[in-house]
Design an enzyme around this catalytic site. Structure first.
Site, PDB file in Angstrom:
ATOM      1  N   THR A  43     -14.135 -13.882   3.872  1.00 32.79           N
ATOM      2  CA  THR A  43     -14.048 -14.040   2.419  1.00 32.79           C
ATOM      3  C   THR A  43     -14.595 -12.842   1.660  1.00 32.79           C
ATOM      4  OG1 THR A  43     -16.146 -15.237   2.392  1.00 32.79           O
ATOM      5  CG2 THR A  43     -14.121 -16.566   2.512  1.00 32.79           C
ATOM      6  N   HIS A  49     -22.865 -12.431  10.843  1.00 30.37           N
ATOM      7  CA  HIS A  49     -23.674 -13.611  10.578  1.00 30.37           C
ATOM      8  C   HIS A  49     -24.636 -13.813  11.746  1.00 30.37           C
ATOM      9  CE1 HIS A  49     -20.857 -15.146   7.405  1.00 30.37           C
ATOM     10  NE2 HIS A  49     -19.981 -14.474   8.121  1.00 30.37           N
ATOM     11  N   HIS A  54     -19.582  -7.482   7.928  1.00 26.38           N
ATOM     12  CA  HIS A  54     -20.873  -8.166   8.031  1.00 26.38           C
ATOM     13  C   HIS A  54     -20.913  -9.017   9.286  1.00 26.38           C
ATOM     14  CE1 HIS A  54     -18.155 -10.742   5.694  1.00 26.38           C
ATOM     15  NE2 HIS A  54     -18.774 -11.775   6.218  1.00 26.38           N
ATOM     16  N   CYS A  88     -17.094  -4.672  -4.892  1.00 24.78           N
ATOM     17  CA  CYS A  88     -17.444  -5.357  -3.644  1.00 24.78           C
ATOM     18  C   CYS A  88     -18.745  -6.135  -3.820  1.00 24.78           C
ATOM     19  CB  CYS A  88     -17.574  -4.340  -2.513  1.00 24.78           C
ATOM     20  SG  CYS A  88     -18.259  -5.048  -1.012  1.00 24.78           S
TER      21      CYS A  88
HETATM   22  P1  AMP Z   1     -17.240 -14.443   5.641  1.00 27.17           P
HETATM   23  O1  AMP Z   1     -16.687 -15.774   5.245  1.00 27.17           O
HETATM   24  O2  AMP Z   1     -17.367 -14.227   7.110  1.00 27.17           O
HETATM   25  O3  AMP Z   1     -16.523 -13.326   4.923  1.00 27.17           O
HETATM   26  O4  AMP Z   1     -18.740 -14.449   5.132  1.00 27.17           O
HETATM   27  C1  AMP Z   1     -19.093 -14.242   3.803  1.00 27.17           C
HETATM   28  C2  AMP Z   1     -20.381 -14.982   3.596  1.00 27.17           C
HETATM   29  O5  AMP Z   1     -20.982 -14.526   2.404  1.00 27.17           O
HETATM   30  C3  AMP Z   1     -20.215 -16.500   3.465  1.00 27.17           C
HETATM   31  O6  AMP Z   1     -20.925 -17.142   4.501  1.00 27.17           O
HETATM   32  C4  AMP Z   1     -20.793 -16.789   2.076  1.00 27.17           C
HETATM   33  O7  AMP Z   1     -21.514 -18.002   2.026  1.00 27.17           O
HETATM   34  C5  AMP Z   1     -21.696 -15.597   1.850  1.00 27.17           C
HETATM   35  N1  AMP Z   1     -21.955 -15.272   0.461  1.00 27.17           N
HETATM   36  C6  AMP Z   1     -21.062 -15.191  -0.541  1.00 27.17           C
HETATM   37  N2  AMP Z   1     -21.669 -14.834  -1.688  1.00 27.17           N
HETATM   38  C7  AMP Z   1     -22.986 -14.694  -1.388  1.00 27.17           C
HETATM   39  C8  AMP Z   1     -24.145 -14.341  -2.142  1.00 27.17           C
HETATM   40  N3  AMP Z   1     -24.075 -14.056  -3.451  1.00 27.17           N
HETATM   41  N4  AMP Z   1     -25.332 -14.304  -1.517  1.00 27.17           N
HETATM   42  C9  AMP Z   1     -25.427 -14.590  -0.199  1.00 27.17           C
HETATM   43  N5  AMP Z   1     -24.378 -14.902   0.579  1.00 27.17           N
HETATM   44  C10 AMP Z   1     -23.164 -14.975  -0.014  1.00 27.17           C
HETATM   45 ZN    ZN Z   2     -18.870  -3.153   0.037  1.00 29.69          ZN
END
Ligand code: AMP
Ligand code: ZN
Length: 113
Positions: free
Chosen positions: A95, A102, A100, A4
């Site tokens: 994704t 935002h 989480h 993860c």
């Molecule tokens: P979601 O699309 O709601 O699942 O949000 C996942 C978020 O994680 C997206 O906004 C991505 O830009 C962010 N994300 C993915 N990889 C990283 C990372 N290595 N560091 C910080 N944010 C990330």
């Molecule tokens: Zn996790």
């Protein structure tokens, strides 16, 4: 969970720009910000998405919301305001399968719904 992304960020195995942490919650800058201020807040425990919240693990959600005022204050958003977004599943565009929220700030367009 070993594969993860957010568990790896919490463990420090993948770098992140930390905004806030306590023993339950970790918050960091989103790597692809969708607003002038875009922070991701995660529970330290692995829960895949909102579908998996149960009476046994739901404190992870209140832990996050109890941390949000401090996160917002640290980010300078407490007076201007901010949006809290959770995406659950494919149609919502989730994704990363680690629950989480935002925090999106610095936009002035008002409501999106
Ligand atoms: P979601 O699309 O709601 O699942 O949000 C996942 C978020 O994680 C997206 O906004 C991505 O830009 C962010 N994300 C993915 N990889 C990283 C990372 N290595 N560091 C910080 N944010 C990330
Ligand atoms: Zn996790």
């Amino acid at each position: 969970m070993t594969d993860c992304l957010f568990c790896k960020i919490i463990a420090g195995e993948i770098p992140s720009t930390k905004v806030f942490e306590n023993d339950k919650v970790y918050a960091f800058r989103d790597i692809a910000p969708q607003a002038p201020t875009h922070i991701v807040v995660v529970p330290r425990t692995h829960i895949a998405c909102a579908n998996d919240i149960t009476p046994e693990n739901s404190k992870a959600v209140s832990d996050i919301f109890e941390a949000i005022p401090a996160i917002a204050k640290e980010a300078g958003l407490e007076k201007s305001g901010y949006r809290i977004v959770n995406n659950c599943g494919a149609d919502a565009g989730q994704t990363v399968m680690h629950l989480h929220f935002h925090i999106l700030g610095g936009t002035t367009g008002g409501k999106m719904y």
